[in-house]
Design an enzyme around this catalytic site. Structure first.
Site, short mmCIF file in Angstrom:
data_model
loop_
_atom_site.label_atom_id
_atom_site.label_comp_id
_atom_site.label_asym_id
_atom_site.label_seq_id
_atom_site.Cartn_x
_atom_site.Cartn_y
_atom_site.Cartn_z
N VAL A 2 10.40 -13.36 13.59
CA VAL A 2 11.27 -12.61 12.67
C VAL A 2 11.15 -11.13 13.03
O VAL A 2 10.03 -10.61 13.11
CB VAL A 2 10.82 -12.77 11.19
CG1 VAL A 2 11.86 -12.20 10.24
CG2 VAL A 2 10.49 -14.22 10.86
N GLY B 60 9.18 -18.77 12.59
CA GLY B 60 8.94 -18.34 13.96
C GLY B 60 9.18 -16.84 14.03
O GLY B 60 8.91 -16.13 13.05
N ARG C 244 0.82 -1.22 0.00
CA ARG C 244 0.00 0.00 0.00
C ARG C 244 0.85 1.26 0.00
O ARG C 244 0.38 2.32 -0.38
CB ARG C 244 -0.91 0.03 1.24
CG ARG C 244 -2.07 -0.93 1.20
CD ARG C 244 -2.68 -1.08 2.57
NE ARG C 244 -1.68 -1.58 3.52
CZ ARG C 244 -1.92 -1.85 4.80
NH1 ARG C 244 -3.11 -1.64 5.29
NH2 ARG C 244 -0.97 -2.31 5.58
N SER D 279 3.28 -19.63 9.12
CA SER D 279 3.86 -19.17 10.41
C SER D 279 3.86 -20.35 11.37
O SER D 279 3.04 -21.28 11.21
CB SER D 279 2.99 -18.05 10.99
OG SER D 279 3.39 -17.78 12.32
N THR E 198 10.78 -7.70 12.19
CA THR E 198 10.39 -6.85 11.04
C THR E 198 9.48 -5.75 11.62
O THR E 198 9.54 -5.49 12.81
CB THR E 198 9.59 -7.69 10.02
OG1 THR E 198 8.42 -8.19 10.68
CG2 THR E 198 10.39 -8.86 9.47
N TYR F 128 -5.33 -14.53 14.64
CA TYR F 128 -4.12 -14.57 13.81
C TYR F 128 -3.73 -16.03 13.55
O TYR F 128 -3.46 -16.42 12.40
CB TYR F 128 -2.96 -13.81 14.47
CG TYR F 128 -1.69 -13.89 13.64
CD1 TYR F 128 -1.61 -13.26 12.40
CD2 TYR F 128 -0.59 -14.64 14.07
CE1 TYR F 128 -0.46 -13.36 11.62
CE2 TYR F 128 0.57 -14.74 13.30
CZ TYR F 128 0.62 -14.10 12.07
OH TYR F 128 1.75 -14.20 11.29
P1 NDP Z 1 5.92 -6.47 7.93
O1 NDP Z 1 4.89 -5.74 8.72
O2 NDP Z 1 7.33 -6.00 8.01
O3 NDP Z 1 5.49 -6.55 6.38
C1 NDP Z 1 4.16 -6.81 6.02
C2 NDP Z 1 3.97 -6.52 4.54
O4 NDP Z 1 2.60 -6.85 4.20
C3 NDP Z 1 4.20 -5.06 4.20
O5 NDP Z 1 4.89 -4.96 2.99
C4 NDP Z 1 2.79 -4.51 4.04
O6 NDP Z 1 2.75 -3.48 3.04
C5 NDP Z 1 2.01 -5.75 3.51
N1 NDP Z 1 0.60 -5.61 3.81
C6 NDP Z 1 -0.01 -5.68 5.02
N2 NDP Z 1 -1.31 -5.41 4.90
C7 NDP Z 1 -1.54 -5.16 3.58
C8 NDP Z 1 -2.69 -4.79 2.83
N3 NDP Z 1 -3.90 -4.62 3.40
N4 NDP Z 1 -2.56 -4.62 1.49
C9 NDP Z 1 -1.35 -4.78 0.90
N5 NDP Z 1 -0.23 -5.13 1.55
C10 NDP Z 1 -0.32 -5.30 2.88
O7 NDP Z 1 5.82 -7.98 8.43
P2 NDP Z 1 6.60 -9.33 7.99
O8 NDP Z 1 7.54 -9.09 6.90
O9 NDP Z 1 7.08 -9.94 9.23
O10 NDP Z 1 5.34 -10.18 7.50
C11 NDP Z 1 5.28 -10.82 6.23
C12 NDP Z 1 4.50 -12.11 6.36
O11 NDP Z 1 5.21 -12.98 7.22
C13 NDP Z 1 3.10 -11.95 6.97
O12 NDP Z 1 2.22 -12.80 6.27
C14 NDP Z 1 3.29 -12.45 8.40
O13 NDP Z 1 2.08 -12.95 8.94
C15 NDP Z 1 4.32 -13.53 8.18
N6 NDP Z 1 5.08 -13.94 9.34
C16 NDP Z 1 5.81 -13.02 10.07
C17 NDP Z 1 6.53 -13.45 11.16
C18 NDP Z 1 7.27 -12.50 12.04
O14 NDP Z 1 7.61 -12.88 13.18
N7 NDP Z 1 7.59 -11.29 11.59
C19 NDP Z 1 6.61 -14.88 11.52
C20 NDP Z 1 5.80 -15.73 10.70
C21 NDP Z 1 5.10 -15.28 9.64
P3 NDP Z 1 2.02 -2.07 3.20
O15 NDP Z 1 1.93 -1.76 4.66
O16 NDP Z 1 2.85 -1.12 2.41
O17 NDP Z 1 0.68 -2.29 2.58
C1 8X3 Z 2 4.39 -14.50 13.46
C2 8X3 Z 2 5.07 -15.27 14.53
O1 8X3 Z 2 4.76 -16.25 16.86
O2 8X3 Z 2 4.24 -13.89 16.56
O3 8X3 Z 2 3.61 -15.31 12.66
O4 8X3 Z 2 2.79 -15.58 15.70
S1 8X3 Z 2 4.15 -15.25 15.97
#
Ligand code: NDP
Ligand code: 8X3
Length: 252
Positions: A186, A184, A35, A140, A188, A153
């Site tokens: 990450v 697990g 976005r 995840s 970010t 979630y």
């Molecule tokens: P971030 O918040 O750093 O990145 C999330 C990304 O998703 C951003 O680029 C954001 O872009 C995009 N996004 C979110 N909502 C929307 C929307 N409505 N429309 C378009 N794009 C969207 O998180 P992560 O990189 O950690 O997350 C990436 C994936 O990994 C997710 O699916 C998360 O559930 C999964 N995950 C993360 C873990 C963690 O511990 N971080 C562990 C396991 C899984 P923008 O805001 O510009 O729209």
């Molecule tokens: C993101 C990892 O453990 O916060 O999917 O759900 S956790």
């Protein structure tokens, strides 16, 4: 060999951003989405080089109209997506079932499940026509082990795993691979988003241990999408060494 095209949802941050970087380093052409328009444009400029053309599509994945409009704006050449990485997602809130905000549930369900489905619906049609492709969904540990305060979630990530397994069966006759990569913790913007911008709460999640970073997951994603045509990695679960289950993190 012809250059491959990868479409990455949620490329403006975290895992998606690092995946875009590693695929650019490996000469994929890229469609990056999210976005935040400014971030997409900065990333496009950073990633483009002689062997990597980058196209950015700015849309909210929760809106089927926006998804369809963005994807259908692509030319026939760009519709030849070899790899779809369904990464966009979020957790919103950390509350028990009786206290959680229903609008948080809606944003998680609309993004993590319905958004993934909207994009896949269109792109899988393009792949079926070409009788090839690879769809990689980001799951995840929460999609394997549910935990308290993460009910919805965890539900969305269990859905991603179930949807991926069923899709793999449906799409095998069309020579389309389906994989999941399930991380697990990450570090970010994930926790900052979950805690609605409350930095202290977000930082606490990663205190006292070394979490994974986006590059760790991106390297595994690249491994999965670069196997030979006859090899599919169905599922990868990747954890920080200090995290032995969804709820067990050894902190110093
Ligand atoms: P971030 O918040 O750093 O990145 C999330 C990304 O998703 C951003 O680029 C954001 O872009 C995009 N996004 C979110 N909502 C929307 C929307 N409505 N429309 C378009 N794009 C969207 O998180 P992560 O990189 O950690 O997350 C990436 C994936 O990994 C997710 O699916 C998360 O559930 C999964 N995950 C993360 C873990 C963690 O511990 N971080 C562990 C396991 C899984 P923008 O805001 O510009 O729209
Ligand atoms: C993101 C990892 O453990 O916060 O999917 O759900 S956790």
């Amino acid at each position: 060999m012809k250059q491959k095209i990868a479409l990455i949802t949620g490329a403006t941050s975290g895992i998606g951003l690092e995946t875009a970087r590693i695929l650019s380093e490996n000469n994929f052409n890229l469609i990056i989405t999210g976005r935040r328009k400014n971030r997409l444009e900065d990333l496009r400029q950073e990633l483009e080089h002689d062997h990597c053309v980058v196209l950015s599509l700015c849309f909210d994945i929760q809106s089927k109209e926006e998804v369809d409009q963005a994807l259908l704006s692509l030319s026939e050449e760009w519709r030849k997506v070899d790899v779809l990485i369904n990464n966009a997602g979020l957790a919103a809130g950390f509350d028990p079932i009786d206290k959680a905000k229903t609008e948080d549930w809606e944003s998680m369900i609309d993004t993590n499940i319905k958004g993934l489905l909207y994009v896949t619906h269109e792109v899988s049609n393009w792949m079926i026509k070409r009788n090839e492709g690879h769809i990689l969904n980001i799951g995840s540990i929460a999609g394997i082990e549910p935990y308290p305060n993460g009910t919805v979630y965890c539900g969305t990530k269990h859905a991603v795993i179930a949807i991926s397994k069923a899709m793999r069966i449906e799409l095998a006759p069309y020579n389309i691979k389906v994989s999941t990569v399930s991380p697990g913790a990450v570090e970010t913007e994930f926790s900052l988003v979950r805690f609605k911008g409350e930095k202290e709460k977000a930082q606490k999640v990663y205190e006292g241990f070394t979490p994974l970073n986006g590059r760790d997951i991106a390297e595994s994603i690249y491994f999965v999408v670069s196997r030979p045509a006859h090899v599919n990695i169905d599922d990868l679960l990747i954890m920080p060494t200090a995290q032995s289950s969804a709820r067990d993190i050894f902190r110093k």
